[in-house]
Design an enzyme around this catalytic site. Structure first.
Site, PDB file in Angstrom:
ATOM      1  N   TYR A 197       0.795  -1.232   0.000  1.00 26.05           N
ATOM      2  CA  TYR A 197       0.000   0.000   0.000  1.00 26.05           C
ATOM      3  C   TYR A 197       0.829   1.284   0.000  1.00 26.05           C
ATOM      4  CZ  TYR A 197      -3.629  -3.334   1.128  1.00 26.05           C
ATOM      5  OH  TYR A 197      -4.486  -4.399   1.095  1.00 26.05           O
TER       6      TYR A 197
ATOM      7  N   HIS B 202      -8.128   2.028  -6.109  1.00 25.81           N
ATOM      8  CA  HIS B 202      -7.439   1.072  -5.236  1.00 25.81           C
ATOM      9  C   HIS B 202      -5.942   1.336  -5.325  1.00 25.81           C
ATOM     10  CE1 HIS B 202     -11.036  -1.256  -4.522  1.00 25.81           C
ATOM     11  NE2 HIS B 202     -11.310  -1.097  -5.803  1.00 25.81           N
TER      12      HIS B 202
END
EC number: 4.2.1.10
Length: 151
Positions: free
Chosen positions: A24, A102
């Site tokens: 991430y 995302h």
């Protein structure tokens, strides 16, 4: 400031910068939000951000967006992408165009992450580009909601 864009961050995104940075990234949610707010301000757009780990709170915030005159929603539904009919119904119910974002490439991850309850209704989906995906989504959102230059 004229039009409003709402950025919604789903469950566990409050842990950005700490949780699996190899997946991430190292930016915190606050870093991302501050970058987006600055980008919107340059275009004279009001940008609001919201994060919750609770599906119902996100649904409530989507409903609230309709009464606030939000023109476009950028949403990273996180894990709710793969499970939440309620988010889909809320977004369809308010009829505000939305972009799904995302940080990771969900299609290169576990099979259960490949399905989205939102993608077929989104005006666009950006995945796998890290925090830059939010910036790209915001660029498009600004272009979409600002009146055309008549010249």
């Amino acid at each position: 400031m004229s039009s409003t864009i709402l950025v919604i961050h789903g469950p566990n995104l409050n842990l950005l910068g700490k949780r699996e940075p190899e997946v991430y990234g190292h930016l915190t949610l606050d870093n991302i939000n501050q970058q987006l707010i600055a980008q919107a301000e340059q275009a004279s757009i009001t940008l609001d951000t919201f994060q919750s780990n609770w599906e119902g709170a996100i649904v409530d915030r989507i409903h609230q967006a309709q009464t606030e005159g939000v023109k476009l929603i950028i949403i990273n539904p996180a894990a709710l992408t793969h499970t939440s009919v309620a988010l889909r119904d809320a977004l369809l119910g308010v009829a505000i165009p939305f972009i799904e974002v995302h940080l990771s490439n969900v299609h290169a991850r576990e099979a259960f992450r490949h399905h989205s309850y939102l993608s077929d209704k989104a005006i666009g989906v950006i995945c796998g580009l890290g925090a830059k995906g939010y910036s790209f989504a915001l660029d498009y959102a600004i272009e979409k909601i600002q009146p055309s230059n008549p010249n």
